[in-house]
Design a protein around this motif. Structure first.
Motif, PDB file in Angstrom:
ATOM      1  N   ASP A 156       0.253  -3.894   1.616  1.00 53.63           N
ATOM      2  CA  ASP A 156      -0.658  -2.847   2.054  1.00 53.63           C
ATOM      3  C   ASP A 156      -1.566  -3.169   3.195  1.00 53.63           C
ATOM      4  O   ASP A 156      -2.359  -3.941   2.806  1.00 53.63           O
ATOM      5  CB  ASP A 156      -1.443  -2.064   0.598  1.00 53.63           C
TER       6      ASP A 156
ATOM      7  N   PRO B 240      -5.992  -4.741   1.639  1.00 55.13           N
ATOM      8  CA  PRO B 240      -5.700  -3.337   1.788  1.00 55.13           C
ATOM      9  C   PRO B 240      -6.720  -2.447   2.015  1.00 55.13           C
ATOM     10  O   PRO B 240      -7.862  -2.378   1.563  1.00 55.13           O
ATOM     11  CB  PRO B 240      -5.152  -2.913   0.489  1.00 55.13           C
TER      12      PRO B 240
ATOM     13  N   LEU C 248       2.780   4.522   0.273  1.00 57.62           N
ATOM     14  CA  LEU C 248       3.215   3.230   0.465  1.00 57.62           C
ATOM     15  C   LEU C 248       4.250   2.792  -0.186  1.00 57.62           C
ATOM     16  O   LEU C 248       5.132   2.315  -0.116  1.00 57.62           O
ATOM     17  CB  LEU C 248       2.263   2.155   0.849  1.00 57.62           C
TER      18      LEU C 248
ATOM     19  N   HIS D 265      -3.646   2.788   6.690  1.00 59.64           N
ATOM     20  CA  HIS D 265      -2.223   3.096   6.769  1.00 59.64           C
ATOM     21  C   HIS D 265      -1.728   3.650   8.089  1.00 59.64           C
ATOM     22  O   HIS D 265      -2.746   4.392   8.559  1.00 59.64           O
ATOM     23  CB  HIS D 265      -2.359   4.505   5.438  1.00 59.64           C
TER      24      HIS D 265
END
Ligand SMILES: NC(=O)C1=CN([C@@H]2O[C@H](COP(=O)(O)OP(=O)(O)OC[C@H]3O[C@@H](n4cnc5c(N)ncnc54)[C@H](OP(=O)(O)O)[C@@H]3O)[C@@H](O)[C@H]2O)C=CC1
Ligand SMILES: CC(=O)C(=O)O
Ligand SMILES: [Mg+2]
Length: 432
Positions: free
Chosen positions: A296, A272, A8, A300
């Protein structure tokens, strides 16, 4: 939409971000002059003696501030730095890049001038008093990155004390964009908001406001599992503040593992990497995952897409498809509110913005958007559930819907603007 980035934030991207902020001059905003200042005659108008005349006019009638100063197109972006993105409480000064960033977005997308104010306040009351004392200077106040539950008390008190719009962006901007994106995503998934089982990870400013707006758009409160750091917000807990308590459900589920089983929707407004691939695996068919934590996400997007090919995935970021981020809301909501001189931003104005955003995503994408993202095509579907911030039609669609709703609900102090529709930010003052 082809957007890349397995990791990221690589070292290279990190340095690029720092350089962007530092060079060629520090920061992202500057102040510009709107009047000529070349001659002594100009100075005699801009400053002494000429400046005394508008002062006298404002002393006679405060409404004249809108005529003779920048107040009507000026928003304060105010934070205490207690919930900076998903970074946590890093203090007021650390929030300044984000607050300048909000100013960039106000100006770039809606032609609104703004000043960021980072307040070092020892209590919510000190923050309220500070902002209330300077409120008259602005056309509106955008509260930003103030943590829950203090943000609720702060916003409510300032709404009551100010006769200009006061809007906590992390609550309502986020809720508006989330609702618009979710209505579209569920439609694509062949589901209805009324039936959707929703897991909301996070029980703070953004999460509470998002779930409240989803309920007013049709979601059923009993279908929502909200979680904080201690797990599911349920009716047997005795440690819930009044805001979390609104979402306490009667359930034996206690953890994210329990709550996620069979869920149609995951909304992440927490931190995150908190949603594991195994948990995504256990969601219902065509799961909608809004991993909106910044910078974040809770999962993902590459991991989510590798885990399931039926996932409809969104993040808060600009470098992945489906950016569910309040940038799609606050510039245009304030534009509409300022242009009718609304005294507040009410529920009807928020719902009008939801529908304007939702509907725009269903229209053909323009060349400027394709060029802005370096792509050849983009169509309403799994990879495009919500307009992109680079869509210049947002200015007119959202602002006009908000302005109309303000007029219709009696909070506007001016009629629907004669200079609408807005085709670009050059139109914002309604002058050639
Ligand atoms: N995409 C967008 O447009 C936006 C995204 N956000 C993102 O949402 C997140 C929250 O912001 P905001 O609501 O303003 O902040 P708040 O501080 O008000 O709320 C944070 C919430 O997250 C919960 N939380 C934190 N860590 C965990 C964890 N490990 N497990 C479960 N819950 C956790 C906290 O739980 P507890 O109550 O127990 O402390 C709290 O309820 C941030 O990451 C932010 O970037 C926010 C606004 C807009
Ligand atoms: C986008 C935003 O406002 C946040 O993450 O706090
Ligand atoms: Mg924020």
């Amino acid at each position: 939409m082809q957007m890349t980035g397995q990791k990221l934030m690589s070292d290279e991207k990190r340095q690029a971000a720092l350089d962007y902020h530092a060079k060629p001059i520090p920061g992202k905003l500057s102040v510009e002059l709107t009047k000529p200042t070349e001659t002594s005659k100009h100075l005699a108008l801009a400053y002494s003696p000429g400046v005394a005349e508008p002062c006298r006019e404002i002393a006679k009638d405060v409404e004249n501030a809108y005529l003779y100063t920048g107040k009507g197109n000026l928003v304060a972006v105010v934070s205490d730095g207690s919930a900076i993105l998903g970074l946590g409480n890093l203090g007021p000064l650390s929030s300044k890049p984000v607050m300048e960033g909000k100013g960039v977005l106000f100006k770039r997308f809606a032609g609104i001038n703004s000043v960021d104010i980072e307040v070092d306040a020892e209590s919510p009351q000190a923050f309220i008093d500070t902002v209330a004392r300077i409120a008259d200077t602005w056309g509106g106040i955008n509260l930003e990155d103030i943590k829950a539950p203090e943000c609720f008390e702060i916003e409510q008190a300032l709404i009551e004390q100010c006769n200009i719009p006061v809007f906590h962006d992390d609550q309502h901007g986020t809720a508006i964009v989330t609702a618009a994106g979710l209505l579209n995503a569920l439609d694509i998934a062949g589901k209805r908001l009324e039936d959707a089982r929703i897991v909301c990870l996070g029980a703070g400013a953004a999460a509470i406001a998002c779930m409240k707006l989803l309920v007013s758009c049709g979601a059923r409160a009993e279908n929502i599992f909200m979680l904080d750091r201690k797990g599911v917000v349920h009716s047997e807990r005795d440690d819930l503040n009044q805001y979390k308590a609104m979402f306490a459900t009667e359930t034996s589920r206690r953890t994210l593992d329990d709550a996620i089983e069979g869920a149609d929707v995951f909304v992440g407004l927490s931190g995150p990497n908190l949603l594991k691939p195994e948990q995504l695996q256990r969601m219902a068919a065509n799961p909608v995952v809004f991993a909106c934590s910044n910078p974040d996400p809770e999962i993902h997007p590459d991991v989510a897409n590798e885990t399931r090919d039926d996932v409809i995935m969104a993040t808060g970021r600009s470098d992945y498809p489906n950016q569910v981020n309040n940038v799609l809301g606050f510039p245009f909501i304030f534009r509409g509110a300022l242009d009718v001189r609304a005294t507040r931003i009410n529920e009807e104005m928020k719902v009008a913005a939801v529908h304007a955003l939702k509907d725009l995503a269903r229209e053909p994408v323009t060349r400027e958007v394709l060029d802005g993202y370096g792509i050849e095509s983009l169509e309403f579907g799994r990879g495009y559930i919500i307009p992109t911030p680079l869509d210049s039609r947002l200015l007119d669609r959202v602002s006009s819907a908000v302005a109309q709703a303000a007029v219709d609900t009696g909070v506007a102090r001016k009629p629907y603007p004669a200079h609408y529709p807005l085709t670009s930010i050059k139109d914002v003052y309604g002058t050639p």
